[in-house]
Every structure is written in C-alpha cells, then in structure tokens.
Motif scaffolding. Structure first.
Motif, PDB file in Angstrom:
ATOM      1  N   SER A   1      47.558  37.996 111.946  1.00 42.49           N
ATOM      2  CA  SER A   1      46.667  39.137 112.157  1.00 42.49           C
ATOM      3  C   SER A   1      47.476  40.046 113.124  1.00 42.49           C
ATOM      4  O   SER A   1      47.295  41.248 113.264  1.00 42.49           O
ATOM      5  CB  SER A   1      45.257  38.792 112.716  1.00 42.49           C
ATOM      6  N   ARG A   2      48.054  39.347 114.224  1.00 43.41           N
ATOM      7  CA  ARG A   2      48.744  40.301 115.297  1.00 43.41           C
ATOM      8  C   ARG A   2      50.071  40.688 114.711  1.00 43.41           C
ATOM      9  O   ARG A   2      50.333  41.903 114.968  1.00 43.41           O
ATOM     10  CB  ARG A   2      48.955  39.278 116.233  1.00 43.41           C
ATOM     11  N   ILE A   3      50.721  40.012 113.859  1.00 46.05           N
ATOM     12  CA  ILE A   3      51.921  40.638 113.291  1.00 46.05           C
ATOM     13  C   ILE A   3      51.634  41.845 112.454  1.00 46.05           C
ATOM     14  O   ILE A   3      52.362  42.881 112.265  1.00 46.05           O
ATOM     15  CB  ILE A   3      52.681  39.519 112.279  1.00 46.05           C
ATOM     16  N   LEU A   4      50.456  41.947 111.439  1.00 49.39           N
ATOM     17  CA  LEU A   4      49.889  42.788 110.755  1.00 49.39           C
ATOM     18  C   LEU A   4      49.719  44.034 111.629  1.00 49.39           C
ATOM     19  O   LEU A   4      49.930  45.226 111.362  1.00 49.39           O
ATOM     20  CB  LEU A   4      48.618  42.414 109.982  1.00 49.39           C
ATOM     21  N   ALA A   5      49.041  43.764 112.728  1.00 51.97           N
ATOM     22  CA  ALA A   5      48.721  45.022 113.946  1.00 51.97           C
ATOM     23  C   ALA A   5      49.970  45.571 114.121  1.00 51.97           C
ATOM     24  O   ALA A   5      50.203  46.772 114.370  1.00 51.97           O
ATOM     25  CB  ALA A   5      47.666  44.586 114.824  1.00 51.97           C
ATOM     26  N   GLU A   6      50.911  44.737 114.552  1.00 52.65           N
ATOM     27  CA  GLU A   6      52.237  45.266 114.960  1.00 52.65           C
ATOM     28  C   GLU A   6      53.038  46.058 114.176  1.00 52.65           C
ATOM     29  O   GLU A   6      53.521  47.079 114.486  1.00 52.65           O
ATOM     30  CB  GLU A   6      53.017  44.096 115.855  1.00 52.65           C
ATOM     31  N   ALA A   7      53.152  45.625 112.847  1.00 48.87           N
ATOM     32  CA  ALA A   7      53.910  46.245 111.837  1.00 48.87           C
ATOM     33  C   ALA A   7      53.197  47.389 111.401  1.00 48.87           C
ATOM     34  O   ALA A   7      53.862  48.530 111.407  1.00 48.87           O
ATOM     35  CB  ALA A   7      53.893  45.177 110.626  1.00 48.87           C
ATOM     36  N   LEU A   8      51.928  47.595 111.474  1.00 44.21           N
ATOM     37  CA  LEU A   8      51.201  48.531 111.062  1.00 44.21           C
ATOM     38  C   LEU A   8      51.327  49.876 112.203  1.00 44.21           C
ATOM     39  O   LEU A   8      51.521  51.014 111.985  1.00 44.21           O
ATOM     40  CB  LEU A   8      49.738  48.681 110.757  1.00 44.21           C
ATOM     41  N   ALA A   9      51.310  49.338 113.378  1.00 39.97           N
ATOM     42  CA  ALA A   9      51.480  50.390 114.534  1.00 39.97           C
ATOM     43  C   ALA A   9      52.619  50.752 114.658  1.00 39.97           C
ATOM     44  O   ALA A   9      53.153  52.161 114.984  1.00 39.97           O
ATOM     45  CB  ALA A   9      51.195  49.426 115.861  1.00 39.97           C
ATOM     46  N   ARG A  10      53.904  50.315 113.831  1.00 36.80           N
ATOM     47  CA  ARG A  10      55.168  50.785 113.932  1.00 36.80           C
ATOM     48  C   ARG A  10      55.538  51.724 112.581  1.00 36.80           C
ATOM     49  O   ARG A  10      56.544  51.710 112.120  1.00 36.80           O
ATOM     50  CB  ARG A  10      56.068  49.577 113.878  1.00 36.80           C
ATOM     51  N   HIS A  11      54.287  51.749 111.659  1.00 39.26           N
ATOM     52  CA  HIS A  11      54.248  52.424 110.586  1.00 39.26           C
ATOM     53  C   HIS A  11      55.112  51.863 109.405  1.00 39.26           C
ATOM     54  O   HIS A  11      55.678  52.690 108.425  1.00 39.26           O
ATOM     55  CB  HIS A  11      55.085  54.082 110.619  1.00 39.26           C
ATOM     56  N   HIS A  12      55.200  50.626 109.326  1.00 34.51           N
ATOM     57  CA  HIS A  12      55.894  49.929 108.339  1.00 34.51           C
ATOM     58  C   HIS A  12      54.811  49.707 106.910  1.00 34.51           C
ATOM     59  O   HIS A  12      53.312  49.957 107.189  1.00 34.51           O
ATOM     60  CB  HIS A  12      56.065  48.613 108.560  1.00 34.51           C
ATOM     61  N   GLN A  13      55.125  49.703 105.702  1.00 28.84           N
ATOM     62  CA  GLN A  13      54.167  49.713 104.686  1.00 28.84           C
ATOM     63  C   GLN A  13      53.900  48.143 104.614  1.00 28.84           C
ATOM     64  O   GLN A  13      55.004  47.454 104.223  1.00 28.84           O
ATOM     65  CB  GLN A  13      54.845  50.364 103.304  1.00 28.84           C
ATOM     66  N   VAL A  14      52.837  47.643 104.603  1.00 28.22           N
ATOM     67  CA  VAL A  14      52.513  46.236 104.555  1.00 28.22           C
ATOM     68  C   VAL A  14      51.507  45.794 103.360  1.00 28.22           C
ATOM     69  O   VAL A  14      50.749  46.239 102.937  1.00 28.22           O
ATOM     70  CB  VAL A  14      51.905  45.812 105.818  1.00 28.22           C
ATOM     71  N   THR A  15      52.038  45.104 102.566  1.00 28.84           N
ATOM     72  CA  THR A  15      51.249  44.450 101.448  1.00 28.84           C
ATOM     73  C   THR A  15      50.643  42.839 102.223  1.00 28.84           C
ATOM     74  O   THR A  15      51.621  41.854 102.421  1.00 28.84           O
ATOM     75  CB  THR A  15      52.047  43.843 100.269  1.00 28.84           C
ATOM     76  N   ALA A  16      49.566  42.876 102.562  1.00 30.95           N
ATOM     77  CA  ALA A  16      48.972  41.564 103.120  1.00 30.95           C
ATOM     78  C   ALA A  16      48.362  40.726 102.041  1.00 30.95           C
ATOM     79  O   ALA A  16      47.566  41.024 101.049  1.00 30.95           O
ATOM     80  CB  ALA A  16      47.563  42.005 103.940  1.00 30.95           C
ATOM     81  N   LEU A  17      49.116  39.533 102.089  1.00 26.56           N
ATOM     82  CA  LEU A  17      48.793  38.209 101.157  1.00 26.56           C
ATOM     83  C   LEU A  17      47.946  37.419 101.428  1.00 26.56           C
ATOM     84  O   LEU A  17      48.529  36.437 102.234  1.00 26.56           O
ATOM     85  CB  LEU A  17      50.172  37.823 100.442  1.00 26.56           C
ATOM     86  N   VAL A  18      46.802  37.578 101.177  1.00 22.75           N
ATOM     87  CA  VAL A  18      45.572  36.587 101.790  1.00 22.75           C
ATOM     88  C   VAL A  18      44.772  35.994 100.664  1.00 22.75           C
ATOM     89  O   VAL A  18      44.645  36.313  99.743  1.00 22.75           O
ATOM     90  CB  VAL A  18      44.811  37.347 102.676  1.00 22.75           C
ATOM     91  N   LEU A  19      43.973  35.044 101.185  1.00 19.15           N
ATOM     92  CA  LEU A  19      43.055  34.336 100.317  1.00 19.15           C
ATOM     93  C   LEU A  19      41.844  35.130  99.993  1.00 19.15           C
ATOM     94  O   LEU A  19      41.242  35.104  99.098  1.00 19.15           O
ATOM     95  CB  LEU A  19      42.456  32.814 100.878  1.00 19.15           C
ATOM     96  N   HIS A  20      41.449  35.912 101.263  1.00 16.20           N
ATOM     97  CA  HIS A  20      40.358  36.819 100.895  1.00 16.20           C
ATOM     98  C   HIS A  20      40.494  38.077 101.457  1.00 16.20           C
ATOM     99  O   HIS A  20      40.419  38.672 102.278  1.00 16.20           O
ATOM    100  CB  HIS A  20      39.322  36.091 102.034  1.00 16.20           C
ATOM    101  N   PRO A  21      41.108  38.945 100.251  1.00 16.73           N
ATOM    102  CA  PRO A  21      41.561  40.336 100.704  1.00 16.73           C
ATOM    103  C   PRO A  21      40.462  41.405 101.304  1.00 16.73           C
ATOM    104  O   PRO A  21      40.714  42.126 102.084  1.00 16.73           O
ATOM    105  CB  PRO A  21      41.860  40.693  99.475  1.00 16.73           C
ATOM    106  N   GLU A  22      39.292  40.796 101.132  1.00 12.86           N
ATOM    107  CA  GLU A  22      38.176  41.496 101.552  1.00 12.86           C
ATOM    108  C   GLU A  22      37.827  41.497 102.945  1.00 12.86           C
ATOM    109  O   GLU A  22      37.004  42.627 103.487  1.00 12.86           O
ATOM    110  CB  GLU A  22      36.612  41.321 100.506  1.00 12.86           C
ATOM    111  N   LYS A  23      38.387  40.807 103.698  1.00 10.91           N
ATOM    112  CA  LYS A  23      38.341  40.473 105.158  1.00 10.91           C
ATOM    113  C   LYS A  23      39.332  41.339 105.628  1.00 10.91           C
ATOM    114  O   LYS A  23      39.317  41.358 107.104  1.00 10.91           O
ATOM    115  CB  LYS A  23      38.465  38.969 105.582  1.00 10.91           C
TER     116      LYS A  23
END
Length: 212
Positions: free
Chosen positions: A14-36
C-alpha cells in the motif's frame, strides 16, 4: 512508467502504491480484493490469483515492470504458499515478457556478522520464522535466475509506519544499524527506496538493503 504491483493493498504494498502514484506512474494494482483499493488517477485495480500462472502472465503483459509485494501471512502454510507464489510470479513475469521484476524482501537473510544471518540469531522472533524463511528462499530462487532482470529490496530489521523523509542509507547483504545499534526504516521510506530503484536501476540481479 507502467507498473504492475502485486499485493498493492498490503502492509508494504500500500505504501509502494502511494509512492508510485505520487510520482505519476501508471499502476495496475493486482490484489485479492480490488474493491478495497481507493480509486485514483493512473490506477486500475484487478483481482489476481498468483497461483494461476497463465492468467497472471496475461495481466502482467504490456507493463514496464512488476513489483512483487506478495505475502502469505493469511495462509496456514505461510512458507509453502509464499514460495509457490513467488515461483509463479517469476514464471509469469518471464512469460509475459516484462523486462523487470522488483521484489519486496525481508531483513532476516541479512548478515549480522560474517556468515551469520539475522534469521539465525537467538533473538529472532519464532512467530516470524516461516515468513522470514520464505523471503530467504525467494532470494535463493532469484539468484538462480540467469535471464530475468530482478532486484530484491530488504528492509531494516524493524519496519513500521512512520514518516517519509527520503533520507536513509543503502547497503547490500549486511544489516545496517544506527548509532544506537538499531536497524529501523519507515514503510514510507522503504517505498521511496523501491520506487527510486524502479526509476533509476542500480541493483540489477542483486539484493540491496535500506535502513536509517
């Protein structure tokens, strides 16, 4: 950069996600519960089964890099599930033709003295040994890879929520400690170190380590 982040809702992911988005990367989050996963610009959340190698490869295809923050903490067989999952992620990354794989590692495989791992010290908590051994085995698997461009980042012995400072030290296979003899790093700064490596690769086919 287009990134596939496996385990984007987890403790570290979740922290890597926040950091990557803050740097304007395009992220595909692959998770068990995408609704979260909270909606955000440059973010797509998809349900993943890392054990389904073919389906995972299809989801990874077209990305510039895969970041693996996969864990087996919720499983009865933490070690077995994690190692099986990492094997599938390595295979799917290669099958998808993604050029880079960055992996969240553990601190237990770092040396505290020549030839002595943190995992082997009497103080190492018993409840974390299965997780720690899994991360060490994942490192061994990666070190056997001679085609995949991989990197593993091991955190400090103590990694916990804190402040993003952007100031820390980098090492290789020896545990870094501060002037108090402690090895610490915030989750936020771990994410900084990981995304720094993504943007400016300096540890191709190597494990490196970050701590204060």
């Amino acid at each position: 950069m287009k990134i596939a982040l496996i385990g984007a809702s987890g403790f570290v992911g979740s922290r890597i996600l926040a950091e990557a988005l803050a740097r304007h990367h395009q992220v595909t989050a692959l998770v068990l519960h995408p609704e979260k996963i909270a909606p955000a610009a440059n973010l797509v959340a998809l349900k993943v089964d890392v054990m389904d190698e073919a389906a995972l490869a299809a989801q990874l295809r077209g990305h510039d890099a895969v970041i693996c923050a996969f864990s087996g903490h919720a499983q009865a067989d933490i070690h077995g599930y994690y190692v099986k999952g990492v094997k599938a992620i390595i295979a799917a990354t290669k099958q998808a033709g993604v050029p880079r794989l960055l992996v969240v590692g553990g601190a237990a495989s770092l040396e505290v003295a020549p030839g002595k791992l943190l995992l082997d010290t009497p103080e190492f908590p018993e409840q974390w040994k299965a997780t720690a051994q899994g991360a060490y085995d994942a490192l061994k698997l990666l070190r056997q890879e001679n085609t995949l461009d991989w990197t593993m980042l091991s955190p400090a012995a103590i990694i916990e929520p804190g402040t993003r400072t952007g100031k820390f030290r980098l090492g290789t296979d020896t545990l870094l400690t501060d002037d108090k003899g402690e090895s610490r790093l915030s989750l936020e700064d771990y994410a900084v170190a990981m995304v720094d490596e993504l943007e400016k690769p300096a540890h191709s086919r190597k494990r490196f380590h970050a701590a204060y």
